[in-house]
Design an enzyme around this catalytic site. Structure first.
Site, short mmCIF file in Angstrom:
data_model
loop_
_atom_site.label_atom_id
_atom_site.label_comp_id
_atom_site.label_asym_id
_atom_site.label_seq_id
_atom_site.Cartn_x
_atom_site.Cartn_y
_atom_site.Cartn_z
N LYS A 190 0.88 -1.17 0.00
CA LYS A 190 0.00 0.00 0.00
C LYS A 190 0.91 1.22 0.00
CE LYS A 190 -4.15 1.82 0.15
NZ LYS A 190 -5.19 1.63 -0.89
N ASP A 223 -5.63 -3.25 -2.29
CA ASP A 223 -7.06 -3.22 -2.65
C ASP A 223 -7.26 -3.79 -4.05
OD1 ASP A 223 -5.60 -1.03 -3.57
OD2 ASP A 223 -7.21 0.43 -3.25
N ASP A 247 -2.80 -11.92 5.90
CA ASP A 247 -3.88 -12.56 6.67
C ASP A 247 -5.18 -12.49 5.87
OD1 ASP A 247 -5.26 -13.68 8.91
OD2 ASP A 247 -5.93 -11.65 9.44
N ASP A 251 -7.10 -15.65 3.28
CA ASP A 251 -8.47 -16.16 3.48
C ASP A 251 -9.28 -16.01 2.19
OD1 ASP A 251 -8.16 -16.86 6.17
OD2 ASP A 251 -10.11 -16.03 6.72
C1 IPM Z 1 -4.27 -16.83 10.75
C2 IPM Z 1 -5.19 -16.42 11.86
C3 IPM Z 1 -4.36 -15.76 12.94
C4 IPM Z 1 -3.75 -14.51 12.34
C5 IPM Z 1 -5.09 -15.44 14.25
C6 IPM Z 1 -5.79 -16.64 14.81
C7 IPM Z 1 -4.13 -14.86 15.27
O1 IPM Z 1 -6.19 -15.61 11.38
O2 IPM Z 1 -3.34 -17.63 11.01
O3 IPM Z 1 -4.45 -16.36 9.64
O4 IPM Z 1 -4.40 -13.45 12.31
O5 IPM Z 1 -2.62 -14.57 11.89
MG MG Z 2 -6.21 -15.39 9.26
#
Ligand code: IPM
Ligand code: MG
Length: 357
Positions: A190, A223, A247, A251
């Site tokens: 960013k 973004d 993080d 996901d």
């Molecule tokens: C991950 C999880 C962790 C993070 C949490 C549980 C601390 O979301 O491993 O991605 O934010 O790193």
């Molecule tokens: Mg995570």
């Protein structure tokens, strides 16, 4: 070879048990030692990362980790919450390089929420820096706001920071990984807003120019990267980014593959000591029901054999066995679709054990 087995909370115990079965089915000699971590450790010993667990982790070649967390610990003071076990292990073992592959298995193309043609054959590797950034930056805390829009008001703050060596070493990890696959790296930052990520971009560019001219590098704002991941995910090969952006993006990327229940991860330090865990969490809503998908943990055990234990053939065997059980049509509920056979956690583990043999 010593492996610390840390099942943790929720479905952690069920899925780790299956991965341990698979490890034991290989004709290799390991010393396996189990310890409590997360909420389970808090309940038993009053701390999510007890000294004995940390000691075991430090003296092991690798850690097989399940998951931590449960809503019932949400009211505890932050240092006692289960998540602190993950953060503590990362910090104390220096696990700065987090590998999160997002692979769409042929048989699961239709399980993704995106159109099959967008994800068929998808194979991205997200490399997330894991011990710096706003996750660990000091100072942080609460105070009376000294300035800004509401001086005198209650305020909370965290600090985003990266040093040059931290960026250099994670950049090298990403370029080295790219060399073994598609030879492309996208660095996500960013830099248009944050000083931290202007330095990030500058350092990644320098490391690339000096040491990795054979790799194609591009830069993307976070973004835009979030958008490109759902618009045209196959444009990516290796993505390297900071702790916080990694993080979130990992996901997002996991859902492209149909199920987060399929994705392993590895977190390594500079000695190749590593913590291996599924990318998903402890899923307290389905814990104890025997329906959790153990494949992400089983695939994490394969990564462990490859990265920390120098047993690439054994890793290949596990990965081939997972493909075989999918081809046989076996599915836990998270990846089930019509015409396949629904199985539970244990049956899935047993099938992989059989396929490995
Ligand atoms: C991950 C999880 C962790 C993070 C949490 C549980 C601390 O979301 O491993 O991605 O934010 O790193
Ligand atoms: Mg995570």
């Amino acid at each position: 070879m010593k492996i610390a087995i840390l099942p943790g909370d929720g479905i952690g115990t069920e899925i780790v048990a299956e991965a341990v079965k698979v490890l034991k089915a290989l004709d290799l000699k390991f010393e396996l030692e189990e310890a409590k971590v997360g909420g389970a450790a808090y309940d038993a010993h009053g701390h999510p990362l007890p000294e004995a667990t940390l000691k075991l982790a430090k003296e092991s070649d690798a850690i097989l980790f399940g998951a931590v967390g449960d809503w019932k610990y949400d009211k505890l003071d932050r240092p006692l919450r289960p998540e602190q076990a993950s953060l503590g292990l990362r910090k104390h073992l220096g696990l700065f390089a987090n590998f999160r592959p997002a692979i769409c298995y042929e048989q699961l193309t239709h399980a993704s929420s995106l159109k099959p043609e967008l994800v068929a054959g998808l194979d991205i590797l997200i490399i997330r820096e894991l011990t710096g950034d706003i996750y660990f930056g000091q100072p942080r805390g609460r105070r009376v706001s000294p300035d800004g829009h509401f001086p005198g008001a209650e305020e909370a703050f965290d600090t985003m920071r990266y040093t040059r060596p931290e960026i250099e070493r994670i950049a090298r990890v990403a370029f080295e990984a790219a060399r073994k696959r598609g030879k492309r790296v996208t660095s996500v930052d960013k830099a248009n807003v944050l000083e931290t990520f202007q330095l990030w971009k500058d350092v990644v560019t320098e490391v690339h120019a000096k040491e990795y001219a054979d790799i194609a590098l591009d830069h993307m704002y976070v973004d835009n990267a979030a958008m490109q991941l759902v618009k045209e995910p196959k444009r990516f090969d290796v993505v390297v980014t900071g702790n916080m952006f990694g993080d979130i993006l990992s996901d997002e990327a996991s859902m492209l593959t149909g199920s987060i229940g399929m994705l392993p991860s590895a977190s390594l330090n500079d000695k190749k000591q590593g913590l291996y865990e599924p990318s998903h969490g402890s899923a307290p809503d389905i814990a104890g029901k025997g329906v959790a998908n153990p494949l992400a943990t089983i695939l994490s055990a394969a990564m462990m054999l490859r990265f920390s234990l120098n047993q690439p053939e054994a890793a290949d065997r596990i990965e081939a066995a997972v493909k075989k059980v999918l081809a046989q049509g076996l599915r836990t509920p998270d990846i089930y679709s019509e015409g396949t056979t629904k199985v539970g956690t244990r049956e899935m583990g047993d099938a992989v054990v059989k396929a490995v043999g």
